[in-house]
Design an enzyme around this catalytic site. Structure first.
Site, PDB file in Angstrom:
ATOM      1  N   LEU A  90       0.872  -1.163   0.000  1.00 36.84           N
ATOM      2  CA  LEU A  90       0.000   0.000   0.000  1.00 36.84           C
ATOM      3  C   LEU A  90       0.911   1.214   0.000  1.00 36.84           C
ATOM      4  CD1 LEU A  90      -2.995  -0.441   2.504  1.00 36.84           C
ATOM      5  CD2 LEU A  90      -3.148   0.059   0.067  1.00 36.84           C
ATOM      6  N   ASP A  91       0.578   2.223  -0.796  1.00 34.80           N
ATOM      7  CA  ASP A  91       1.375   3.452  -0.792  1.00 34.80           C
ATOM      8  C   ASP A  91       1.498   3.990   0.628  1.00 34.80           C
ATOM      9  OD1 ASP A  91       1.567   3.341  -3.527  1.00 34.80           O
ATOM     10  OD2 ASP A  91      -0.089   4.728  -3.885  1.00 34.80           O
ATOM     11  N   LYS A  92       2.577   4.717   0.872  1.00 34.91           N
ATOM     12  CA  LYS A  92       2.810   5.270   2.205  1.00 34.91           C
ATOM     13  C   LYS A  92       1.660   6.160   2.651  1.00 34.91           C
ATOM     14  CE  LYS A  92       6.448   7.460   4.955  1.00 34.91           C
ATOM     15  NZ  LYS A  92       7.843   7.952   4.951  1.00 34.91           N
TER      16      LYS A  92
END
Length: 227
Positions: free
Chosen positions: A102-104
């Site tokens: 998951l993106d930051k």
């Protein structure tokens, strides 16, 4: 060396990661054999001592399967050099790694395990496993936007697969993907002139985030078992 095994296969068979992740660890200099930093192509023989970040690895531990509610600001990596890595954040007593990313800046459901054999089954594109997200954007969600997102858009040198998109608020929508292209939803929105404000994954396959609190995890059975 008939009694030897490739290092990446040896590491994957301990259950702590996939072969691909093991290759990345080798390239990063995190793996050693008998105290010597490993390089690609190394093999492991009976009696060799293999370490990851100085800690020995070996016998396959009991399988661990976690559903984690990732907060924004936590990075989906096991790299201890990243101060925001999720392993330090979770502080689980066993060595685990994420299945996918998951993106930051994104939040929501992230799966973690020590079972390297299950990773490809979950991530393999041809299995068409669904991933569901709730997204808010900086402009009103129009019928045209929903139609374009659902029909597929050209990003990263390919075209996204048709997908399910539903408007659930003036500036919010639900989307179900079977692909895992890098920053796919954000790139799709940007192509249509929208900026993502929040992105939350609420489901992977049959596994739902539910009411799991942010920053917490729950232990579960195998990710492939609907029960």
């Amino acid at each position: 060396m008939p009694d030897s095994i490739s290092l990446n296969k040896y590491v994957a068979e301990t259950g702590i990661c996939s072969r691909r992740e093991a290759d990345r660890w080798i390239e990063a200099g995190r793996l050693a054999i008998n105290g010597t930093i490993a390089v690609k192509g190394n093999r492991v023989e009976e009696g060799d001592r293999v370490t990851l970040d100085g800690q020995p690895i070996g016998r396959r531990p009991p399988p661990v399967y976690l559903a984690f509610h990732k907060p924004a600001g936590v990075t989906s990596t096991t790299d201890p050099k990243d101060p925001d890595n999720l392993i330090d954040f979770i502080n689980y007593p066993e060595r685990i790694f994420p299945v996918g990313r998951l993106d930051k800046a994104s939040t929501g459901l992230l799966l973690l395990t020590n079972d390297g054999d299950i990773v490809n089954e979950v991530l393999r594109v041809e299995n068409n496993h669904e991933k569901e997200y709730i997204v808010t954007v900086d402009q009103p969600v129009t019928d045209r936007f929903v139609r374009k997102m659902a029909g597929g858009l050209p990003i990263l040198g390919t075209r996204t697969n048709p997908c399910e998109v539903e408007r659930i608020g003036p500036r919010a929508f639900r989307i179900v993907l079977t692909q895992g292209l890098n920053r796919q939803i954000r790139r799709m929105c940007e192509l249509l002139g929208y900026r993502v404000l929040t992105l939350k994954r609420i489901r992977i396959m049959h596994i739902e985030l539910g009411d799991l609190p942010v920053g917490q995890y729950r232990e579960m059975g195998s990710f492939l078992d609907p029960a």
